[in-house]
Design a protein around this motif. Structure first.
Motif, mmCIF file in Angstrom:
data_model
loop_
_atom_site.group_PDB
_atom_site.id
_atom_site.type_symbol
_atom_site.label_atom_id
_atom_site.label_comp_id
_atom_site.label_asym_id
_atom_site.label_seq_id
_atom_site.Cartn_x
_atom_site.Cartn_y
_atom_site.Cartn_z
ATOM 1 N N ALA A 95 0.933 -0.969 -0.107
ATOM 2 C CA ALA A 95 -0.090 -0.185 0.012
ATOM 3 C C ALA A 95 0.835 1.200 0.222
ATOM 4 O O ALA A 95 1.796 1.317 0.610
ATOM 5 C CB ALA A 95 -0.872 -0.089 1.250
ATOM 6 N N THR A 96 0.593 2.094 -0.894
ATOM 7 C CA THR A 96 1.774 3.150 -0.994
ATOM 8 C C THR A 96 0.549 4.466 -0.818
ATOM 9 O O THR A 96 -0.257 4.698 -1.626
ATOM 10 C CB THR A 96 2.205 3.351 -2.415
ATOM 11 N N ARG A 97 1.126 5.478 -0.065
ATOM 12 C CA ARG A 97 0.336 6.720 0.083
ATOM 13 C C ARG A 97 0.896 7.665 -1.192
ATOM 14 O O ARG A 97 2.052 7.574 -1.442
ATOM 15 C CB ARG A 97 0.594 7.283 1.345
ATOM 16 N N LEU A 98 0.011 8.227 -1.785
ATOM 17 C CA LEU A 98 0.050 8.937 -3.021
ATOM 18 C C LEU A 98 0.072 10.709 -2.659
ATOM 19 O O LEU A 98 -0.473 10.771 -1.695
ATOM 20 C CB LEU A 98 -0.954 8.712 -4.173
ATOM 21 N N ASN A 99 0.702 11.285 -3.273
ATOM 22 C CA ASN A 99 0.313 12.779 -3.318
ATOM 23 C C ASN A 99 -0.981 13.250 -3.512
ATOM 24 O O ASN A 99 -1.804 12.742 -4.039
ATOM 25 C CB ASN A 99 1.440 13.484 -4.262
#
Length: 262
Positions: A95-99
């Motif tokens: 899970a990657t937090r995006l801008n």
């Protein structure tokens, strides 16, 4: 907040189509307490967009979707809560937090970032495809194929869209055709075949091909070319095709989608 989720699809779930996969994750998110964002209007739906859909009967360790939430969540929290509601043949790996989106600018989705895809392709038992045929394909400078669309068909050079090609011999990767720098890292071999069903054989190979809206080479075209060299008609049921990873463009370089935070 926005997040990009990487997941695997394997086992009998390979027979689910794209719309069924989308509904599966919509229901999975509802089973968590994550406050997903919904669109406005008479028929609100979760704000979720998938990267390049996977063809039916293919397995994968490199599937992605972007989703929006009303409040902040850590990457670890998203991974933990989604993993808790997954079925036996779906697995969330990252899970990657995006801008956050910038107002008055075009939204960037994972689909719009895609530039390449990595696949592992293996001929099934009793299919007369050998290491010799795979090497012949890798050594070809050009390979004209006919690509059919709904409205027309045209010929193009398949090799112009094949960036890399590798064998696995005794568990070790052997390069037949590679770009510089190669995208087939140790991490890709490990995570890209995490749910591979079976032991890689001498009749199997990994390839990196162009993907995306501008230029797309399907794994079926590559497998069909190897069948043509072997002198047999191509049938999709002759091969097990597994997507290892999807790559996007970031700063002019191709990197796995989970590393891009746009």
């Amino acid at each position: 907040m926005r997040a990009r989720i990487r997941f695997s699809k394997f086992g009998s779930m390979k027979f689910l189509g794209h719309l069924d996969v989308m509904r599966y994750f919509q229901k999975a998110i509802r089973r968590t307490d994550l406050d997903v964002c919904y669109s406005e209007g008479f028929h609100p739906h979760q704000i979720m967009s998938f990267a390049q859909p996977l063809s039916v009967s293919l397995t994968s360790d490199g599937e992605y979707f972007d989703v929006e939430f009303r409040t902040e969540h850590s990457e670890a929290e998203l991974l933990e809560k989604l993993s808790a509601v997954m079925g036996d043949e779906f697995a969330v790996s990252r899970a990657t937090r995006l801008n956050d989106y910038v107002k008055h600018t075009k939204k960037v989705t994972s689909m719009s970032l895609i530039c390449a895809a990595a696949y592992y392709i293996e001929a099934k038992p009793k299919v007369p495809v050998s290491l010799k045929h795979i090497r012949s394909f890798a050594e070809a400078e050009t390979f004209p194929v006919l690509r059919k669309t709904k409205s027309s068909e045209r010929e193009f050079d398949l090799m112009s869209g094949v960036r890399e090609l590798w064998l696995l011999q005794e568990g070790q990767p052997v390069c037949l055709r590679a770009a510089e720098p190669s995208l087939f890292t140790e991490e890709l071999w490990r995570t890209g075949l995490a749910h591979w069903e079976g032991e890689p054989s001498c009749a199997g190979f990994a390839c990196l091909v162009d993907a995306g809206s501008e230029k797309n080479v399907s794994a079926d075209l590559v497998a069909g070319a190897v069948s043509q060299i072997a002198g047999i008609p191509y049938r999709g049921t002759d091969y097990h095709i597994h997507r290892m990873e999807l790559f996007g463009t970031d700063g002019g370089k191709a990197v796995p989608l989970w590393k891009i935070v746009l």
